[in-house]
Design a protein around this motif. Structure first.
Motif, PDB file in Angstrom:
ATOM      1  N   ALA A  48     -25.227 -82.377  27.950  1.00  0.00           N
ATOM      2  CA  ALA A  48     -26.191 -81.370  27.616  1.00  0.00           C
ATOM      3  C   ALA A  48     -26.962 -80.520  29.010  1.00  0.00           C
ATOM      4  O   ALA A  48     -26.636 -79.362  29.084  1.00  0.00           O
ATOM      5  CB  ALA A  48     -27.185 -81.545  26.533  1.00  0.00           C
ATOM      6  N   GLU A  49     -27.105 -81.436  29.721  1.00  0.00           N
ATOM      7  CA  GLU A  49     -27.591 -81.237  31.095  1.00  0.00           C
ATOM      8  C   GLU A  49     -26.343 -80.330  31.788  1.00  0.00           C
ATOM      9  O   GLU A  49     -26.590 -79.044  32.458  1.00  0.00           O
ATOM     10  CB  GLU A  49     -28.054 -82.392  31.919  1.00  0.00           C
ATOM     11  CG  GLU A  49     -28.557 -81.763  33.132  1.00  0.00           C
ATOM     12  CD  GLU A  49     -28.944 -82.976  34.082  1.00  0.00           C
ATOM     13  OE1 GLU A  49     -29.674 -83.058  35.199  1.00  0.00           O
ATOM     14  OE2 GLU A  49     -28.698 -84.072  33.804  1.00  0.00           O
ATOM     15  N   ARG A  50     -25.052 -80.802  31.670  1.00  0.00           N
ATOM     16  CA  ARG A  50     -23.985 -80.222  32.412  1.00  0.00           C
ATOM     17  C   ARG A  50     -23.703 -78.894  32.125  1.00  0.00           C
ATOM     18  O   ARG A  50     -23.714 -77.941  32.634  1.00  0.00           O
ATOM     19  CB  ARG A  50     -22.752 -81.243  32.502  1.00  0.00           C
ATOM     20  CG  ARG A  50     -21.567 -80.535  32.994  1.00  0.00           C
ATOM     21  CD  ARG A  50     -21.864 -80.027  34.344  1.00  0.00           C
ATOM     22  NE  ARG A  50     -21.895 -81.145  35.318  1.00  0.00           N
ATOM     23  CZ  ARG A  50     -21.055 -81.885  35.915  1.00  0.00           C
ATOM     24  NH1 ARG A  50     -19.901 -81.643  35.795  1.00  0.00           N
ATOM     25  NH2 ARG A  50     -21.592 -83.124  36.740  1.00  0.00           N
ATOM     26  N   VAL A  51     -23.803 -78.804  30.671  1.00  0.00           N
ATOM     27  CA  VAL A  51     -23.684 -77.580  29.977  1.00  0.00           C
ATOM     28  C   VAL A  51     -24.672 -76.299  30.246  1.00  0.00           C
ATOM     29  O   VAL A  51     -24.315 -75.194  30.421  1.00  0.00           O
ATOM     30  CB  VAL A  51     -23.511 -77.750  28.312  1.00  0.00           C
ATOM     31  CG1 VAL A  51     -23.494 -76.430  27.764  1.00  0.00           C
ATOM     32  CG2 VAL A  51     -22.081 -78.600  28.162  1.00  0.00           C
ATOM     33  N   LEU A  52     -26.166 -76.986  30.218  1.00  0.00           N
ATOM     34  CA  LEU A  52     -27.001 -75.953  30.562  1.00  0.00           C
ATOM     35  C   LEU A  52     -27.086 -75.441  32.031  1.00  0.00           C
ATOM     36  O   LEU A  52     -27.573 -74.409  32.275  1.00  0.00           O
ATOM     37  CB  LEU A  52     -28.506 -76.356  29.870  1.00  0.00           C
ATOM     38  CG  LEU A  52     -28.518 -76.714  28.513  1.00  0.00           C
ATOM     39  CD1 LEU A  52     -29.580 -77.390  28.165  1.00  0.00           C
ATOM     40  CD2 LEU A  52     -28.350 -75.282  27.569  1.00  0.00           C
ATOM     41  N   CYS A  53     -26.923 -76.520  32.859  1.00  0.00           N
ATOM     42  CA  CYS A  53     -27.447 -76.501  34.259  1.00  0.00           C
ATOM     43  C   CYS A  53     -26.124 -76.284  35.259  1.00  0.00           C
ATOM     44  O   CYS A  53     -26.209 -75.988  36.293  1.00  0.00           O
ATOM     45  CB  CYS A  53     -28.157 -77.780  34.664  1.00  0.00           C
ATOM     46  SG  CYS A  53     -29.735 -77.931  33.819  1.00  0.00           S
TER      47      CYS A  53
END
Length: 211
Positions: A48-53
């Motif tokens: 999720a962090e990779r997708v968002l950030c």
């Protein structure tokens, strides 16, 4: 994906995610499943962090700002649904609230990411409500359903997701990783007690359960 390259039991899952990224075709929904104690939620949050950030190699300042929000649990485009402390199931009101949240304007990202922990614990009404949003998800939506017991999730829900299985590591791989996390001389015994599941062993050690 951050420090997950050192965790061999995530390799197959990471390859699938990399293929999606390379082809720019990340699915709108992922069903991530495997035994309890493998670190699936940590994997899902990292994804999720990779997708968002994005990546720090793309824009380090923007990544750090986004990542700080994420790790402070204040990122406006990320939401987690789990069984409430006073409940045994995920209820329909939680899913309805999530559907409304997904329809709102995105703040800092190109996506909104919704993580459903222990997806097998959605009651019948919640599962039917989730099925509707999976059939017609808003643009720029990623819904991640994590499960320790995939047989407990409706087949119609699973059929609308791309599947990623987190497989248990070899005992030697798990022991090698665990030895980097805890200062403990009985790593093998601890890991045996945890059924070979590395994150379960880590939690047992940190909570003093094994002792």
């Amino acid at each position: 994906m951050n420090n997950f390259g050192s965790l061999p039991w995530f390799n197959d899952a990471l390859k699938l995610i990399s293929q999606y990224n390379d082809q720019d075709c990340l699915p709108h929904a992922l069903f991530i499943y495997g035994n309890e104690g493998l670190g699936k939620i940590a994997f899902c949050k990292n994804l999720a962090e990779r997708v968002l950030c994005g990546s720090s190699s793309q824009d380090e300042e923007a990544f750090n700002k986004c990542s700080n929000l994420f790790h402070a649990n204040t990122h406006p485009d990320f939401k987690i649904i789990k069984v409430a402390d006073d409940a045994k199931q995920i209820k329909i009101d939680q899913i309805r609230e999530s559907i409304e949240w997904l329809s709102l304007t995105k703040h800092n990202s190109d996506h909104k990411v919704l993580l459903i922990m222990s997806a097998e614990k959605m009651n019948r009404f919640a599962a039917n409500s989730m099925l509707k949003i999976l059939e017609e998800p808003p643009a720029g939506t990623l819904i991640i359903l994590a499960s320790n017991r995939p047989a407990g999730v409706l087949g119609t829900i699973k059929s609308r997701c791309a599947h990623i299985e987190i497989k248990p590591p070899k005992f030697t791989e798990a022991a090698s990783w665990l030895s980097t996390q805890v200062d403990y001389e009985h790593i093998d015994e601890l890991l045996h007690e945890a059924g070979g599941m590395p994150y379960k062993a880590l939690f047992m050690h940190n909570d003093g359960v094994y002792e």
